[in-house]
Design an enzyme around this catalytic site. Sequence first.
Site, mmCIF file in Angstrom:
data_model
loop_
_atom_site.group_PDB
_atom_site.id
_atom_site.type_symbol
_atom_site.label_atom_id
_atom_site.label_comp_id
_atom_site.label_asym_id
_atom_site.label_seq_id
_atom_site.Cartn_x
_atom_site.Cartn_y
_atom_site.Cartn_z
ATOM 1 N N ASP A 165 16.624 -13.161 11.065
ATOM 2 C CA ASP A 165 16.769 -13.510 12.474
ATOM 3 C C ASP A 165 17.942 -14.441 12.715
ATOM 4 O OD1 ASP A 165 15.620 -15.781 11.263
ATOM 5 O OD2 ASP A 165 13.624 -15.250 11.969
ATOM 6 N N ASN A 223 1.912 -21.003 13.658
ATOM 7 C CA ASN A 223 1.124 -20.067 14.474
ATOM 8 C C ASN A 223 1.019 -18.686 13.839
ATOM 9 O OD1 ASN A 223 3.683 -19.064 14.861
ATOM 10 N ND2 ASN A 223 3.738 -19.375 17.079
ATOM 11 N N HIS A 270 3.580 -16.863 12.671
ATOM 12 C CA HIS A 270 4.700 -15.937 12.856
ATOM 13 C C HIS A 270 5.446 -15.710 11.550
ATOM 14 C CE1 HIS A 270 7.369 -19.601 13.912
ATOM 15 N NE2 HIS A 270 7.975 -19.034 12.888
ATOM 16 N N GLU A 294 6.453 -13.652 17.103
ATOM 17 C CA GLU A 294 5.444 -14.578 17.592
ATOM 18 C C GLU A 294 4.094 -13.874 17.799
ATOM 19 O OE1 GLU A 294 6.043 -17.602 17.473
ATOM 20 O OE2 GLU A 294 7.778 -18.288 18.597
#
Length: 234
Positions: free
Chosen positions: A62, A128, A130, A135
Site C-alpha cells: 500500500d 482493528n 486490518h 479496513e
Amino acid sequence: MKIIRVQDQIEGGKIAFTLLKDSLAKGAKTLGLATGSSPISFYQEMVKSPLDFSDLTSINLDEYVGLSVESDQSYDYFMRQNLFNAKPFKKNYLPNGLATDVEAEAKRYNQIIAEHPIDFQVLGIGRNGHIGFNEPGTSFEEETHVVDLQESTIEANSRFFTSIEDVPKQAISMGIASIMKSEMIVLLAFGQEKADAIKGMVFGPITEHLPASILQKHDHVIVIVDEAAASQLD
C-alpha cells in the site's frame, strides 16, 4: 495456520528471514512487502545478510494518497530507508500516491500484481484486524482499491506524524483477494495492543469485520508473535 511464539521482535525478524531464505531456495522471485514497525527487524536481517536480492521483484501492499515519494512518511521512503537503499532489487513496485486519478492507479497496480504472482508475502496486522489497509468491512473479494482510512488507523499511525491532522485520510491498498493469492504468507505481530486482533484472526469467525480472519482459509500462513501479542491465545 502455524503460530510461532518468540521472545521479542528481534527473534521474530530472524525467524521470518529464515523462512524467506527457505522460500528463495525453492525459487521464490517475487516478494510482497509491508511497512510499519512490525517488519523492521525482518528487513534488518535482510540488510545484514550477504544475500543478493538483485534478481527479485518486490510489490508493496500500500501507499498513502497525497504523499510524494520524498515525504519521510511515505511508504516509498520507508522502504528505501529500511531496505532498498542497502539491498537493491531488480524492480520495486509501490502504488503512486500522487496519481491524479487514484482509481485508475488502483487498476494499474492490480494489473502489476496479476503479472507478478507473489511467492512470499509479509504482513503486519492492525489493532482493528486490518491487513494492508483493508479496513473492517472490506469485501474479501476486493482487489487493489482506494481506501478511506478509519479513525482508529489514523490515530494509530499519527505517532509517525507531527500531528494527527497530517495523517492522510486515504490510501491505495492491495486487496484481500490479491493477498490471498500469495503462495506463502508470514504475518508478524508484536505487543499487547495486537492481542485482540491476533485472537480474532486465529480463533474468531471468518468475518469481514476482522479482515485478517480470512487468513484461516489460506493453505500456508505462518504467524510470528511475541508473548504479549499471543497473550489471548491460551
